[in-house]
Design a protein around this motif. Structure first.
Motif, short mmCIF file in Angstrom:
data_model
loop_
_atom_site.label_atom_id
_atom_site.label_comp_id
_atom_site.label_asym_id
_atom_site.label_seq_id
_atom_site.Cartn_x
_atom_site.Cartn_y
_atom_site.Cartn_z
N LEU A 142 64.40 33.70 11.44
CA LEU A 142 65.02 35.02 11.56
C LEU A 142 65.76 35.20 12.89
CD1 LEU A 142 62.12 37.18 10.07
CD2 LEU A 142 64.23 36.47 8.95
N GLN A 143 65.74 34.14 13.72
CA GLN A 143 66.45 34.13 15.01
C GLN A 143 66.05 35.33 15.87
OE1 GLN A 143 70.64 33.88 13.96
NE2 GLN A 143 70.49 31.70 13.49
N ALA A 144 64.75 35.57 15.89
CA ALA A 144 64.22 36.69 16.68
C ALA A 144 63.82 36.20 18.06
CB ALA A 144 63.02 37.30 15.97
N GLN A 145 63.71 37.13 19.00
CA GLN A 145 63.31 36.81 20.36
C GLN A 145 62.15 37.72 20.77
OE1 GLN A 145 64.55 34.33 22.20
NE2 GLN A 145 65.98 33.72 20.57
N PRO A 146 60.94 37.43 20.33
CA PRO A 146 59.81 38.31 20.67
C PRO A 146 59.46 38.28 22.16
CG PRO A 146 59.02 36.35 19.54
CD PRO A 146 60.53 36.28 19.53
N LEU A 183 51.54 35.52 18.69
CA LEU A 183 51.74 34.37 19.59
C LEU A 183 50.65 34.32 20.66
CD1 LEU A 183 55.63 34.52 20.00
CD2 LEU A 183 54.31 32.72 18.85
N ASN A 184 50.20 35.49 21.12
CA ASN A 184 49.11 35.51 22.10
C ASN A 184 47.82 34.99 21.48
OD1 ASN A 184 50.67 36.56 24.18
ND2 ASN A 184 50.26 38.69 23.62
N HIS A 185 47.64 35.29 20.20
CA HIS A 185 46.42 34.87 19.51
C HIS A 185 46.44 33.37 19.22
CE1 HIS A 185 42.95 35.36 16.85
NE2 HIS A 185 43.56 34.57 16.00
N THR A 214 53.39 28.76 10.74
CA THR A 214 54.03 29.80 9.93
C THR A 214 54.72 30.82 10.82
OG1 THR A 214 52.35 29.54 8.21
CG2 THR A 214 53.62 31.57 8.18
N LEU A 215 54.06 31.25 11.88
CA LEU A 215 54.64 32.25 12.78
C LEU A 215 55.85 31.68 13.51
CD1 LEU A 215 54.59 34.98 14.12
CD2 LEU A 215 52.81 34.15 15.68
N GLN A 216 55.73 30.46 14.00
CA GLN A 216 56.84 29.85 14.72
C GLN A 216 58.06 29.68 13.82
OE1 GLN A 216 57.18 29.29 17.83
NE2 GLN A 216 55.23 28.85 18.81
N SER A 217 57.85 29.19 12.61
CA SER A 217 58.99 28.97 11.71
C SER A 217 59.63 30.30 11.27
CB SER A 217 58.55 28.17 10.48
OG SER A 217 57.59 28.89 9.72
N THR A 218 58.81 31.34 11.12
CA THR A 218 59.35 32.66 10.74
C THR A 218 60.26 33.20 11.83
OG1 THR A 218 57.41 33.17 9.40
CG2 THR A 218 58.73 35.04 10.15
N ILE A 219 59.80 33.16 13.06
CA ILE A 219 60.59 33.65 14.20
C ILE A 219 61.89 32.86 14.34
CG2 ILE A 219 60.61 33.87 16.71
CD1 ILE A 219 57.58 34.45 16.53
N ALA A 222 44.93 44.87 9.82
CA ALA A 222 43.88 45.71 10.41
C ALA A 222 42.52 45.05 10.27
CB ALA A 222 43.88 47.08 9.72
N GLY A 223 42.32 44.32 9.18
CA GLY A 223 41.05 43.63 8.98
C GLY A 223 40.92 42.36 9.79
N ARG A 224 42.04 41.68 10.04
CA ARG A 224 42.00 40.42 10.79
C ARG A 224 43.37 40.20 11.42
NH1 ARG A 224 38.85 35.61 10.41
NH2 ARG A 224 39.37 34.40 12.26
N ALA A 225 43.44 40.31 12.75
CA ALA A 225 44.72 40.14 13.45
C ALA A 225 45.04 38.65 13.59
CB ALA A 225 44.65 40.81 14.82
N ASP A 226 45.25 38.01 12.46
CA ASP A 226 45.53 36.57 12.41
C ASP A 226 47.03 36.32 12.57
OD1 ASP A 226 44.51 33.75 11.48
OD2 ASP A 226 46.28 34.18 10.26
N SER A 227 47.38 35.19 13.16
CA SER A 227 48.79 34.90 13.44
C SER A 227 49.62 34.73 12.17
CB SER A 227 48.89 33.63 14.30
OG SER A 227 48.27 33.83 15.54
#
Length: 613
Positions: free
Chosen positions: A609-613, A593-595, A601-606, A561-566
């Motif tokens: 976890l084999q997610a498809q955002p 991802l838009n940001h 960190t975001l890419q490796s997390t997705i 909420a304070g900072r929408a950081d990736s």
């Protein structure tokens, strides 16, 4: 203030003897016109700064004689003293002026003796004269002012309370609160800030009791103790000031300063803004929110300021920078173009009509370049940068041009551009090294960047920010022992460096080791910067690693909420994913991802976890 002793008395030279004979004749002629036998009191200008005393006036005797009548002996003593002073014998002049000042108990004569000592940089003699003046004329406010100024210049804090209290007491009643409010800034020249705070407390004691006391006195005490590095005392005194007068502007400004130490003081700020919307207070609040990385909240405050003051150019510039960081590029461009228009109008206005502080239009061009770069418009970005620095001499702008080149794969040209910028200040060399290292980091040449910074440490061994950057590179290279050693070196050099504590705590957390130690480090960082979104993110990630997902979710939501950081989005999404809230996790990851689509960190997390955002 180190002052040399006054020159010792010497026998007058033959030339001086001749001048003395002339002085006697002149004195006789003037005495014949005198009709009084006492000195008439006249207003004198405020005392000079004791830390940088002004030279003695060319004809100060005229100031003493003007509108005055005196007997022959006094006139002769004054004139002879001035003649000795012109012959570079301040010792004689000082002693005579002080003697006749004590005899006649006259303010101007005391002032002249002080000025002679200050001009000779003889601090102790100046202090002795000022104290004699204060003793002889205790109701003379100027005597207290001179005494206090000289004591401050000499660093004699233990003796300051009495003349400062006298200075305030002798002022008209309506002015006393204003003088008290300025005490912390007046005493800021003292090297011992705790001693300065003690002086403020001693001076203002009678204005703080009985309770609730004078709000300005409590606020002055709070400001002094905050400057002395004691936020606990500052907070206690701020609350006393708030009780005495919750509407006082200084109370609100101090509450803003103390938000980093106690977030509850923000309530005081909001209460003042609700009662009376003061632009000064709101702008200070907005700037504090920016430093705390609460950019969305800062934007709300800046918007409110601009409703009141639509021509506040600096508010437009700050709002544009905040909107850019929030990736709200259309709104950012609108704000920056408004700043550029106001700066252009000020530059074109007749100089006599310009009352606001000068505006640096290049800052607007630099922000427009940043917006263009984020829009993937490198040609437009470079055009703005060239407009900002047509002579190619401003280091910050040439660094921005080099970064733009680097993003286009022109690494060699970018490094050459940085190295070619002239160095105009001592730290420019370090800034250029840091900029070149960042180019190498952005190009994934981490080893080369680490080597460059290690070489720079040979030139700047105790630069804490350089050591911190080296630690971050070592961590990225998985040289964890080296990174930890460097961060502990930063902490030793700067025990108040929140990011060093946070970086070490986060590194331990992310590797899942020594979690108790990591908690201590992160909590220390959070105590130094309460509410910081990135430190709050570290605490949330620690709770998740410690097996407390509900607690982790609370902290990570607050951080996001304070900072929408990736990177914060990566952590928040993973906690939500683990708790079965997968739709929300996917939404948070899409926002991240838009940001910043390239965030590791975001890419490796997705991917993990084999997610498809």
């Amino acid at each position: 203030m180190h002052l040399r002793p006054l020159a010792r008395l010497t026998a007058p030279s033959p030339a001086l003897a001749r001048l003395t004979q002339f002085a006697v004749v002149a004195a006789c002629l003037l005495i014949a016109q005198a009709s009084m036998h006492g000195l008439a009191h006249a207003q004198t200008p405020p005392p000079p700064e004791a830390s940088a005393p002004a030279a003695a006036p060319a004809s100060p005797s005229a100031k003493v004689i003007n509108n005055s009548a005196m007997d022959a002996e006094l006139f002769y003593q004054i004139l002879l003293s001035e003649l000795h002073l012109r012959q570079n014998d301040p010792g004689y002049a000082y002693q005579v002026y002080l003697e006749v000042a004590r005899q006649h108990r006259h303010s101007q004569l005391f002032q002249r003796s002080v000025e002679i000592a200050l001009s000779a940089r003889a601090g102790e003699q100046a202090l002795a004269a000022a104290r004699s003046w204060h003793t002889a004329l205790p109701q003379d406010r100027q005597a207290s002012e001179y005494t206090a100024q000289i004591l401050m210049a000499l660093g004699r804090s233990s003796d300051l309370a009495e003349p400062l209290k006298s200075l305030i007491t002798l002022a008209p009643q309506p002015q006393q609160a204003q003088i008290i409010a300025t005490l912390p800034r007046s005493l800021s020249r003292l090297s011992d800030r705790k001693a300065a705070a003690t002086v403020v407390d001693d001076v203002t004691e009678s204005w703080r009791t009985p309770l609730p006391g004078l709000a300005e006195a409590w606020a002055a005490s709070s400001e002094a103790w905050l400057g002395a590095g004691d936020p606990a005392k500052a907070l206690e005194r701020l609350r006393r000031a708030h009780t005495a007068n919750p509407h006082l502007l200084n109370v609100g400004l101090l509450a803003i300063d103390l938000m980093a130490h106690d977030p509850t003081t923000e309530t005081i700020v909001k209460q003042q803004l609700a009662r009376q919307d003061t632009a000064v207070l709101r702008l200070a609040y907005a700037r504090k929110l920016v430093t705390l990385q609460r950019l969305a909240d800062a934007a709300i405050q800046l918007d409110a300021i601009l409703v009141q003051q639509p021509d506040n150019a600096l508010a437009w510039l700050t709002l544009g920078a905040v909107r850019t960081e929030l990736k709200q590029l259309d709104a950012a461009e609108q704000a920056i173009r408004r700043f550029i228009a106001l700066a252009t109008a000020q530059d074109a206005a007749p100089k006599d009509d310009v009352t606001a502080q000068p505006l640096d239009i290049s800052q607007g061009y630099l922000r427009m370049a940043q917006i263009s770069e984020l829009r993937k418009q490198p040609a437009q970005s470079d055009e703005w940068l060239r407009k900002a620095d047509p002579s190619n001499e401003k280091l910050s702008i040439q660094i921005a041009r080099a970064r733009l080149m680097g993003s286009q794969g022109k690494l060699a040209e970018a490094r050459a551009l940085i190295r070619a910028v002239p160095e105009t200040e001592p730290r420019d060399a370090l800034l250029k090294i840091n900029a070149e290292a960042q180019l190498l980091r952005d190009s994934r040449q981490l080893e080369a960047a680490a080597k460059l910074l290690a070489e720079a440490s040979q030139r700047f061994p105790d630069d804490s920010e350089l050591l911190y950057d080296r630690a971050m590179l070592a961590d990225a290279l998985k040289h964890y022992a080296e990174s930890e050693a460097l961060l502990r070196q930063v902490i030793a050099l700067r025990p108040d460096h929140p990011h060093a504590y946070n970086a070490l705590g986060y590194s331990l957390t992310d590797r899942g080791i020594r979690l108790d130690e990591a908690r201590t480090l992160i909590q220390k960082a959070l105590s130094l910067r309460p509410g910081d979104p990135f430190i709050t993110d570290s605490l949330g990630w620690l709770e998740f690693r410690a097996g407390k997902p509900e607690e982790a979710l609370k902290w990570l939501r607050q951080a996001y909420a304070g900072r929408a950081d990736s990177e914060i989005a990566a952590h928040l999404g993973e906690v939500l994913w683990s708790m079965g809230q997968r739709d929300e996790a996917l939404r948070i990851w899409r926002e991240g991802l838009n940001h910043d689509p390239g965030n590791d960190t975001l890419q490796s997390t997705i991917k993990r976890l084999q997610a498809q955002p």
